[in-house]
Write a protein that holds these residues in place. Structure first.
Motif, PDB file in Angstrom:
ATOM      1  N   CYS A   1     -10.083   7.601   4.007  1.00  0.00           N
ATOM      2  CA  CYS A   1      -8.921   6.633   4.722  1.00  0.00           C
ATOM      3  C   CYS A   1      -7.753   7.149   3.875  1.00  0.00           C
ATOM      4  N   LEU A   2      -7.969   7.478   2.394  1.00  0.00           N
ATOM      5  CA  LEU A   2      -6.819   7.793   1.604  1.00  0.00           C
ATOM      6  C   LEU A   2      -6.271   9.170   2.004  1.00  0.00           C
ATOM      7  N   SER A   3      -7.353  10.119   2.408  1.00  0.00           N
ATOM      8  CA  SER A   3      -6.862  11.434   2.740  1.00  0.00           C
ATOM      9  C   SER A   3      -6.238  11.463   3.823  1.00  0.00           C
ATOM     10  N   GLU A   4      -6.752  10.534   4.732  1.00  0.00           N
ATOM     11  CA  GLU A   4      -5.942  10.607   6.127  1.00  0.00           C
ATOM     12  C   GLU A   4      -4.513  10.000   6.122  1.00  0.00           C
ATOM     13  N   LEU A   5      -4.353   9.125   5.170  1.00  0.00           N
ATOM     14  CA  LEU A   5      -2.972   8.550   5.159  1.00  0.00           C
ATOM     15  C   LEU A   5      -1.948   9.466   4.255  1.00  0.00           C
ATOM     16  N   ARG A   6      -2.602  10.743   3.379  1.00  0.00           N
ATOM     17  CA  ARG A   6      -1.812  11.444   2.914  1.00  0.00           C
ATOM     18  C   ARG A   6      -1.003  12.641   3.948  1.00  0.00           C
ATOM     19  N   PRO A   7       0.051  13.086   3.656  1.00  0.00           N
ATOM     20  CA  PRO A   7       0.635  14.138   4.931  1.00  0.00           C
ATOM     21  C   PRO A   7      -0.492  15.262   4.821  1.00  0.00           C
ATOM     22  N   ARG A   8      -0.762  15.677   5.932  1.00  0.00           N
ATOM     23  CA  ARG A   8      -1.727  16.711   6.368  1.00  0.00           C
ATOM     24  C   ARG A   8      -1.462  17.460   7.675  1.00  0.00           C
ATOM     25  N   SER A   9      -1.529  18.612   7.870  1.00  0.00           N
ATOM     26  CA  SER A   9      -1.439  19.209   9.227  1.00  0.00           C
ATOM     27  C   SER A   9      -2.546  18.853   9.965  1.00  0.00           C
ATOM     28  N   HIS A  10      -2.284  18.439  11.434  1.00  0.00           N
ATOM     29  CA  HIS A  10      -2.966  18.155  12.401  1.00  0.00           C
ATOM     30  C   HIS A  10      -3.167  19.177  13.322  1.00  0.00           C
ATOM     31  N   GLU A  11      -4.402  19.351  14.017  1.00  0.00           N
ATOM     32  CA  GLU A  11      -4.577  20.260  15.076  1.00  0.00           C
ATOM     33  C   GLU A  11      -4.227  19.673  16.364  1.00  0.00           C
ATOM     34  N   LEU A  12      -3.270  20.698  16.997  1.00  0.00           N
ATOM     35  CA  LEU A  12      -2.820  20.264  18.389  1.00  0.00           C
ATOM     36  C   LEU A  12      -4.042  19.868  19.420  1.00  0.00           C
ATOM     37  N   LEU A  13      -3.762  18.838  20.096  1.00  0.00           N
ATOM     38  CA  LEU A  13      -4.608  18.746  21.446  1.00  0.00           C
ATOM     39  C   LEU A  13      -4.709  20.075  22.351  1.00  0.00           C
ATOM     40  N   ASP A  14      -5.821  20.345  22.963  1.00  0.00           N
ATOM     41  CA  ASP A  14      -5.603  21.622  24.034  1.00  0.00           C
ATOM     42  C   ASP A  14      -4.624  21.015  24.937  1.00  0.00           C
ATOM     43  N   GLN A  15      -3.911  22.031  25.502  1.00  0.00           N
ATOM     44  CA  GLN A  15      -2.708  21.707  26.319  1.00  0.00           C
ATOM     45  C   GLN A  15      -3.209  21.187  27.718  1.00  0.00           C
ATOM     46  N   TYR A  16      -4.329  21.394  28.048  1.00  0.00           N
ATOM     47  CA  TYR A  16      -4.868  20.895  29.161  1.00  0.00           C
ATOM     48  C   TYR A  16      -4.953  19.423  29.172  1.00  0.00           C
TER      49      TYR A  16
ATOM     50  N   LEU B   1       0.886  -1.190   0.138  1.00  0.00           N
ATOM     51  CA  LEU B   1      -0.039  -0.002   0.046  1.00  0.00           C
ATOM     52  C   LEU B   1       1.149   1.224  -0.045  1.00  0.00           C
ATOM     53  N   ARG B   2       1.854   1.263   1.035  1.00  0.00           N
ATOM     54  CA  ARG B   2       2.990   2.304   0.898  1.00  0.00           C
ATOM     55  C   ARG B   2       3.250   2.674  -0.607  1.00  0.00           C
ATOM     56  N   LYS B   3       3.855   1.624  -1.062  1.00  0.00           N
ATOM     57  CA  LYS B   3       4.600   1.770  -2.342  1.00  0.00           C
ATOM     58  C   LYS B   3       3.677   2.179  -3.403  1.00  0.00           C
ATOM     59  N   LYS B   4       2.321   1.482  -3.402  1.00  0.00           N
ATOM     60  CA  LYS B   4       1.252   1.906  -4.721  1.00  0.00           C
ATOM     61  C   LYS B   4       0.885   3.209  -4.426  1.00  0.00           C
ATOM     62  N   LEU B   5       0.565   3.763  -3.287  1.00  0.00           N
ATOM     63  CA  LEU B   5      -0.169   4.954  -3.048  1.00  0.00           C
ATOM     64  C   LEU B   5       0.917   6.053  -2.887  1.00  0.00           C
ATOM     65  N   ARG B   6       2.157   5.732  -2.746  1.00  0.00           N
ATOM     66  CA  ARG B   6       3.098   6.711  -2.404  1.00  0.00           C
ATOM     67  C   ARG B   6       2.989   7.333  -1.015  1.00  0.00           C
ATOM     68  N   ILE B   7       2.579   6.631   0.060  1.00  0.00           N
ATOM     69  CA  ILE B   7       2.543   7.518   1.239  1.00  0.00           C
ATOM     70  C   ILE B   7       3.637   6.817   2.136  1.00  0.00           C
ATOM     71  N   ARG B   8       3.703   7.587   3.300  1.00  0.00           N
ATOM     72  CA  ARG B   8       4.792   7.230   4.360  1.00  0.00           C
ATOM     73  C   ARG B   8       4.334   6.946   5.621  1.00  0.00           C
ATOM     74  N   ALA B   9       2.896   6.697   5.640  1.00  0.00           N
ATOM     75  CA  ALA B   9       2.265   6.535   6.865  1.00  0.00           C
ATOM     76  C   ALA B   9       3.042   5.150   7.681  1.00  0.00           C
ATOM     77  N   SER B  10       3.336   5.232   8.825  1.00  0.00           N
ATOM     78  CA  SER B  10       3.609   4.096   9.533  1.00  0.00           C
ATOM     79  C   SER B  10       2.516   2.824   9.738  1.00  0.00           C
ATOM     80  N   ASN B  11       2.998   1.760   9.962  1.00  0.00           N
ATOM     81  CA  ASN B  11       1.987   0.600  10.250  1.00  0.00           C
ATOM     82  C   ASN B  11       1.029   0.869  11.147  1.00  0.00           C
ATOM     83  N   SER B  12       1.239   1.569  12.225  1.00  0.00           N
ATOM     84  CA  SER B  12       0.154   2.126  13.197  1.00  0.00           C
ATOM     85  C   SER B  12      -0.637   2.925  12.564  1.00  0.00           C
ATOM     86  N   ARG B  13      -0.215   3.905  11.765  1.00  0.00           N
ATOM     87  CA  ARG B  13      -1.249   5.014  11.390  1.00  0.00           C
ATOM     88  C   ARG B  13      -2.157   4.276  10.450  1.00  0.00           C
ATOM     89  N   ILE B  14      -1.468   3.635   9.575  1.00  0.00           N
ATOM     90  CA  ILE B  14      -2.473   2.756   8.468  1.00  0.00           C
ATOM     91  C   ILE B  14      -3.491   1.865   8.910  1.00  0.00           C
TER      92      ILE B  14
END
Length: 255
Positions: free
Chosen positions: A41-56, A15-28
């Protein structure tokens, strides 16, 4: 279950090779479990910026974890497990644990040369079932410490074996769909909130403001009980494994 895990690993690499993604086993694995919609699924596996959790929430989690590690270390020594040291952020094949304890006593014939217990800490009352199951692919048992509820529960790999096999078969089949070009299958549902795809069904993410009255002032009274219970269950598992070793019979070890 081992043949399924080997197939999962092979499909993950493909999947990593064919879709050219770098996601870890855990992430996939997490994405394929969490989202029925293949486009998401495909959108989440591609690089994107993630919102940070609230510091609390980060601070709450770390505070509970530090107390748990301190108590665990003390109890391990009280119970004769001086050689064991908790491992923090211990990265496995399918995830990174909050706290891991590995029993690798010489002469104990169990998988991977040891019995791994993973402690997962949740500051609130909710937890992700998919995350718990995913961790059981790396560990022999997971102790879930629900700090906000004041309790803990232990799930072993053997407890969840049938469900894990069922889940892995579905994940592998979804991988085949992605590999065969079914990337635009859209299934609407709650997962449409916060979806990064250019899709007419996407919805704005649901924002959550910290309710300090309930999520701190009220919840903190349950933390000691949850920590005590989680540590008690870890010690109980270790004693069970140690007793099995003394009897020279490993067939009853939870795997």
């Amino acid at each position: 279950m081992e043949p399924l895990l080997k197939e999962l690993q092979l499909k993950t690499e493909e999947l990593r090779k064919k879709l050219r993604i770098r996601a870890s086993n855990s992430r996939i694995l997490s994405v394929l479990i969490d989202y029925p919609c293949l486009q998401r699924c495909l959108s989440e596996l591609r690089p994107r910026s993630h919102e940070l959790l609230d510091q609390y929430y980060l601070e709450r989690h770390e505070f509970v974890r530090k107390l748990l590690v301190d108590l665990l270390l003390l109890r391990l020594r009280e119970e004769g497990f001086q050689e064991l040291l908790p491992k923090i952020e211990n990265r496995g094949q399918y995830g990174c644990g909050d706290v891991d304890v590995e029993y690798n006593h010489m002469g104990l014939d169990i998988p991977a040369n040891g019995f791994k217990i993973r402690i997962e800490i949740k500051g609130g009352v909710r937890f992700a079932v998919s995350q718990l199951l995913k961790y059981l692919l790396d560990a022999n048992a997971v102790v879930l410490c629900r700090a906000g509820k004041g309790d803990a529960v232990t799930i072993t790999r053997s407890d969840a074996k049938d469900l894990l096999i069922f889940m892995l078969k579905i994940v592998i089949s979804k991988m085949d769909l992605l590999l065969n070009g079914n990337n635009h299958m859209r299934i609407t549902g709650p997962w449409c909130h916060g979806c990064p795809s250019e899709c007419p069904f996407r919805r704005a993410p649901v924002n959550h403001d910290v309710d300090l009255a309930n999520e701190f002032a009220e919840a903190m009274k349950y933390w000691p009980k949850a920590i005590e219970e989680a540590v008690k269950q870890v010690i109980g598992l270790l004693k069970k494994v140690k007793n099995i070793q003394k009897l020279g019979n490993t067939s009853n070890v939870e795997r």
